[in-house]
Design a protein around this motif. Structure first.
Motif, PDB file in Angstrom:
ATOM      1  N   HIS A 165      14.919 -58.218 -21.230  1.00  0.00           N
ATOM      2  CA  HIS A 165      14.947 -59.411 -21.967  1.00  0.00           C
ATOM      3  C   HIS A 165      14.056 -60.363 -21.755  1.00  0.00           C
ATOM      4  CE1 HIS A 165      19.270 -57.834 -23.580  1.00  0.00           C
ATOM      5  NE2 HIS A 165      18.169 -57.516 -24.370  1.00  0.00           N
ATOM      6  N   MET A 166      14.115 -60.846 -20.658  1.00  0.00           N
ATOM      7  CA  MET A 166      13.461 -61.951 -19.984  1.00  0.00           C
ATOM      8  C   MET A 166      11.911 -61.654 -20.433  1.00  0.00           C
ATOM      9  SD  MET A 166      12.792 -64.845 -18.581  1.00  0.00           S
ATOM     10  CE  MET A 166      14.456 -65.054 -17.654  1.00  0.00           C
ATOM     11  N   HIS A 167      11.013 -60.554 -20.379  1.00  0.00           N
ATOM     12  CA  HIS A 167       9.729 -60.452 -20.767  1.00  0.00           C
ATOM     13  C   HIS A 167       9.759 -60.733 -22.195  1.00  0.00           C
ATOM     14  CE1 HIS A 167       8.929 -58.930 -16.821  1.00  0.00           C
ATOM     15  NE2 HIS A 167       9.186 -57.753 -17.034  1.00  0.00           N
ATOM     16  N   LEU A 168      10.677 -60.147 -22.959  1.00  0.00           N
ATOM     17  CA  LEU A 168      10.633 -60.478 -24.474  1.00  0.00           C
ATOM     18  C   LEU A 168      10.543 -62.089 -24.661  1.00  0.00           C
ATOM     19  CD1 LEU A 168      12.902 -57.663 -25.929  1.00  0.00           C
ATOM     20  CD2 LEU A 168      10.392 -57.789 -25.885  1.00  0.00           C
ATOM     21  N   LYS A 169      11.566 -62.780 -24.198  1.00  0.00           N
ATOM     22  CA  LYS A 169      11.649 -64.232 -24.118  1.00  0.00           C
ATOM     23  C   LYS A 169      10.116 -64.872 -24.010  1.00  0.00           C
ATOM     24  CE  LYS A 169      15.758 -64.476 -26.246  1.00  0.00           C
ATOM     25  NZ  LYS A 169      16.022 -65.346 -27.556  1.00  0.00           N
ATOM     26  N   MET A 170       9.766 -64.508 -22.746  1.00  0.00           N
ATOM     27  CA  MET A 170       8.506 -65.089 -22.201  1.00  0.00           C
ATOM     28  C   MET A 170       7.676 -64.811 -23.196  1.00  0.00           C
ATOM     29  SD  MET A 170       8.987 -66.413 -19.310  1.00  0.00           S
ATOM     30  CE  MET A 170       7.782 -66.908 -18.358  1.00  0.00           C
ATOM     31  N   ARG A 171       7.413 -63.585 -23.875  1.00  0.00           N
ATOM     32  CA  ARG A 171       6.384 -63.541 -25.080  1.00  0.00           C
ATOM     33  C   ARG A 171       6.526 -64.513 -26.172  1.00  0.00           C
ATOM     34  NH1 ARG A 171       2.450 -64.085 -26.961  1.00  0.00           N
ATOM     35  NH2 ARG A 171       1.302 -62.423 -28.083  1.00  0.00           N
ATOM     36  N   GLN A 172       7.847 -64.874 -26.314  1.00  0.00           N
ATOM     37  CA  GLN A 172       8.069 -65.987 -27.395  1.00  0.00           C
ATOM     38  C   GLN A 172       7.611 -67.320 -27.065  1.00  0.00           C
ATOM     39  OE1 GLN A 172      12.038 -65.430 -28.627  1.00  0.00           O
ATOM     40  NE2 GLN A 172      11.896 -63.338 -28.997  1.00  0.00           N
ATOM     41  N   TYR A 173       7.933 -67.619 -25.776  1.00  0.00           N
ATOM     42  CA  TYR A 173       7.509 -69.015 -25.364  1.00  0.00           C
ATOM     43  C   TYR A 173       6.182 -69.348 -24.923  1.00  0.00           C
ATOM     44  CZ  TYR A 173      12.467 -70.298 -25.032  1.00  0.00           C
ATOM     45  OH  TYR A 173      13.791 -70.659 -25.618  1.00  0.00           O
ATOM     46  N   LEU A 174       5.338 -68.054 -24.552  1.00  0.00           N
ATOM     47  CA  LEU A 174       3.912 -68.221 -24.055  1.00  0.00           C
ATOM     48  C   LEU A 174       2.939 -68.160 -25.102  1.00  0.00           C
ATOM     49  CD1 LEU A 174       4.333 -66.395 -20.659  1.00  0.00           C
ATOM     50  CD2 LEU A 174       4.463 -68.731 -21.072  1.00  0.00           C
ATOM     51  N   ASN A 175       1.775 -68.832 -25.064  1.00  0.00           N
ATOM     52  CA  ASN A 175       0.748 -68.464 -25.946  1.00  0.00           C
ATOM     53  C   ASN A 175       0.004 -67.358 -25.532  1.00  0.00           C
ATOM     54  OD1 ASN A 175      -0.996 -68.969 -23.819  1.00  0.00           O
ATOM     55  ND2 ASN A 175      -1.141 -71.207 -24.292  1.00  0.00           N
ATOM     56  N   ASP A 176      -0.827 -66.557 -26.245  1.00  0.00           N
ATOM     57  CA  ASP A 176      -1.464 -65.350 -25.938  1.00  0.00           C
ATOM     58  C   ASP A 176      -2.232 -65.202 -24.442  1.00  0.00           C
ATOM     59  OD1 ASP A 176      -0.842 -64.468 -28.382  1.00  0.00           O
ATOM     60  OD2 ASP A 176      -2.928 -64.680 -29.105  1.00  0.00           O
TER      61      ASP A 176
END
Length: 238
Positions: A165-176
């Motif tokens: 879940h944390m990895h998925l959330k980080m993807r939403q918060y970070l640029n590419d």
């Protein structure tokens, strides 16, 4: 020169052992499966051995040994039970001190419910500060439902699921770009020095690895984002 007439611990071992064994029936803390009277005896023997030079050999050994045994029994009981036990054990309101067969074991004359609970300030303080230590020290009986009553699904976490879940959330918060670096460091577990080389980082400090400061700053950046995610969402139960 050493006094060759002085008696050693080994000389008096049988006397010491006999005095310790006399206390067998005074040891009542059987709730600790990992500490029986044999263990207690070993602790006492070791203590007597370490204090051997304090025995005045012009006097009988038994009174000196018995004083040590009494003190050690109190200390062991205190360290392994009394420090963590409910205050109800020695409370005047405890109605279960002499428990009859089938009687409820946590009766109290102070609380409105008639049971030992956090209605009592002393019990509430114990529950907040020492209950967990008590549960670790004292095993829960398999014949009661204490475990069921004091646990709930919320007490059990699926760490792997939370990490995903944390990895998925980080993807939403970070640029590419930031996510690619995050993935290399925290998902693929690529060595920091190799990540720095891939990113073209260098170091002007002697003895420092290439990209030391940049990687450190990035990790602090990711840490702040992760904290923000934890405050905003429950990664354990999404």
């Amino acid at each position: 020169m050493p006094d060759n007439n002085k008696q050693t611990y080994e000389d008096k071992f049988e006397v010491i052992d006999n005095e310790i064994r006399k206390r067998y029936y005074k040891w009542h803390l059987h709730a600790l499966a990992w500490l029986d009277f044999d263990d207690v005896s070993q602790i006492i023997r070791a203590h007597i051995y370490n204090k051997w030079d304090q025995w005045d050999q012009s006097r009988p050994i038994e009174p000196w040994v018995n004083k040590i045994i009494s003190n050690q029994l109190k200390n062991i009981l205190r360290n392994n039970y009394s420090n963590f036990a409910r205050p109800c054990v020695s409370c005047k309101h405890n109605q279960s001190k002499e428990q009859a067969a089938g009687q409820v074991s946590n009766l109290c004359s102070l609380t409105s419910s008639g049971l030992q609970s956090d209605e009592c300030p002393d019990y509430a303080k114990w529950y907040k500060t020492r209950k967990q230590a008590y549960d670790i020290k004292i095993p829960v009986s398999l014949e009661t439902n204490d475990f069921d009553r004091h646990t709930s699904p919320e007490d059990h976490y699926k760490i792997d699921k939370a990490v995903n879940h944390m990895h998925l959330k980080m993807r939403q918060y970070l640029n590419d770009r930031h996510y690619i670096i995050y993935k290399m460091l925290f998902i693929d577990y690529i060595d920091e020095e190799l990540v720095a080389k891939v990113l073209g980082y260098k170091s002007n400090e002697k003895g420092r690895k290439a990209g030391y400061k940049q990687i450190k700053n990035l990790k602090n950046f990711y840490k702040k984002i992760a904290k923000r995610i934890c405050l905003e969402t429950d990664i354990f139960f999404e």
